[in-house]
Design an enzyme around this catalytic site. Sequence first.
Site, short mmCIF file in Angstrom:
data_model
loop_
_atom_site.label_atom_id
_atom_site.label_comp_id
_atom_site.label_asym_id
_atom_site.label_seq_id
_atom_site.Cartn_x
_atom_site.Cartn_y
_atom_site.Cartn_z
N ARG A 180 0.83 -1.21 0.00
CA ARG A 180 0.00 0.00 0.00
C ARG A 180 0.87 1.25 0.00
O ARG A 180 0.52 2.25 -0.64
CB ARG A 180 -0.95 -0.04 1.19
CG ARG A 180 -2.10 0.94 1.06
CD ARG A 180 -3.18 0.69 2.09
NE ARG A 180 -2.68 0.84 3.45
CZ ARG A 180 -3.38 0.49 4.54
NH1 ARG A 180 -4.59 -0.03 4.41
NH2 ARG A 180 -2.87 0.65 5.73
N LYS A 199 -2.68 6.56 1.17
CA LYS A 199 -2.64 7.03 2.56
C LYS A 199 -1.80 8.30 2.55
O LYS A 199 -0.68 8.35 3.09
CB LYS A 199 -2.08 5.94 3.50
CG LYS A 199 -2.96 5.74 4.74
CD LYS A 199 -2.59 4.49 5.49
CE LYS A 199 -3.08 4.55 6.93
NZ LYS A 199 -4.52 4.34 7.10
N GLU A 245 -16.55 5.85 3.09
CA GLU A 245 -15.92 5.42 4.34
C GLU A 245 -15.84 6.58 5.31
O GLU A 245 -16.32 7.67 5.05
CB GLU A 245 -14.54 4.81 4.08
CG GLU A 245 -13.54 5.77 3.45
CD GLU A 245 -12.11 5.20 3.44
OE1 GLU A 245 -11.74 4.44 4.35
OE2 GLU A 245 -11.36 5.55 2.52
C1 LIG Z 1 -5.64 3.61 7.42
C2 LIG Z 1 -7.05 3.78 6.92
C3 LIG Z 1 -8.00 2.78 7.02
C4 LIG Z 1 -7.73 1.49 7.74
O1 LIG Z 1 -6.79 0.71 7.10
P1 LIG Z 1 -6.13 -0.51 7.89
O2 LIG Z 1 -5.18 -1.07 6.91
O3 LIG Z 1 -7.22 -1.44 8.22
O4 LIG Z 1 -5.49 0.06 9.10
C5 LIG Z 1 -9.24 2.99 6.44
N1 LIG Z 1 -9.55 4.15 5.83
C6 LIG Z 1 -8.67 5.16 5.76
C7 LIG Z 1 -9.07 6.40 5.08
C8 LIG Z 1 -7.40 5.00 6.30
O5 LIG Z 1 -6.52 5.99 6.25
#
Ligand SMILES: *Cc1c(COP(=O)(O)O)cnc(C)c1O
Length: 344
Positions: free
Chosen positions: A85, A188, A224
């Site tokens: 990722r 991210k 989300e």
């Molecule tokens: C980090 C994050 C998540 C959760 O991801 P994980 O890999 O499960 O920790 C979900 N949505 C967003 C926007 C994020 O930044």
Amino acid sequence: MPIRDRVDLDWKSLPFGYLKAGINVRYVWRDGKWDEGVESEDEYMPMHIAATSLHYGQAAFEGLKIYEAKDGRVLSFRVEENAKRMQHSGRMMMMEAPPSQLFKSAVQRVVRANQRYIPPYGTGAALYVRPLLIGTGSRIGVRPADEYTFLVLTVPVGPYFKSGFTPTKLIVDETRDRAAPQGMGSAKAGGNYAAGMCGTMEAKSKGYGEALYLDAREHRYIEELGAANFFGITPDKRYVTPKSPAILRSITNMSLRTLAADMGYSVEERIVPVEELTQFAEAGACGTAAVITPIEAILFRGKEIIYLPDGKPGPHCTALYNALTALQFGDAPDKYSWTEEIEV
Ligand SMILES: *Cc1c(COP(=O)(O)O)cnc(C)c1O
């Protein structure tokens, strides 16, 4: 059982927050290659005042947890997925990202260097690992940097739910978009979280825990939360979670989909119209920090959709939460090979 010389902390009541702890590791990409990296106790890093991360937001991060098992083994969880990722985030922002091998060895190195901070089994606490990738080369014209820094820091974090697994309330925010349909939502990227702070703060000021965002094109589909994925569970045992190119692919959600399928749920990753919120028996937010946060209620256009009238977590979220955390803490057999021991 290995005896670790642990620092003396009140593990059960540690917050999910920064704590000056131990050592961070830093690698620099320059002249086309990553260096060997250094371990540092310094909480600061000197940086060029024209670094691209500061001016143009070339910055991405990751987050994962390291758990101590009952037998003292130190376990990581799906680190490979975090590495991939971060590479995806790097590609989206023209940043050089660490290859998976380097990513994993950096995590192992920082965990080993901070073994005194690994919380003991049974406290519910874990060692949170935060990899960061930023442009540190100087540019004034808008273009990719010629130098990147990959830093990994750790912080011991207490159990997310100190007084037991506790639900939260959400508010559907129709006044803001988290990410554009063909934009940065799947990365991210630091900037996504600066952009999300408004929605979170407004939700909190109204007595809710977080904002829930809809798709930016039509405002009809659930996407989300600011930093967690969303899922709903129907009365006939379907695990429903939104699919969209603008969503961050949560590793927790990926894992829950696999576990849910094994537990007899049918799993649906698809477009989820916001009207479907009324059809769920339970809903949850998921991510590394809390694993699952059960959702008590969602405010949508002035009306609350209530999932948990007594404010207590429901059976579906509880079962999924227990299944995933048992695996992460090494209490359940890991038939998917998601955990990996780190030799400390
Ligand atoms: C980090 C994050 C998540 C959760 O991801 P994980 O890999 O499960 O920790 C979900 N949505 C967003 C926007 C994020 O930044």
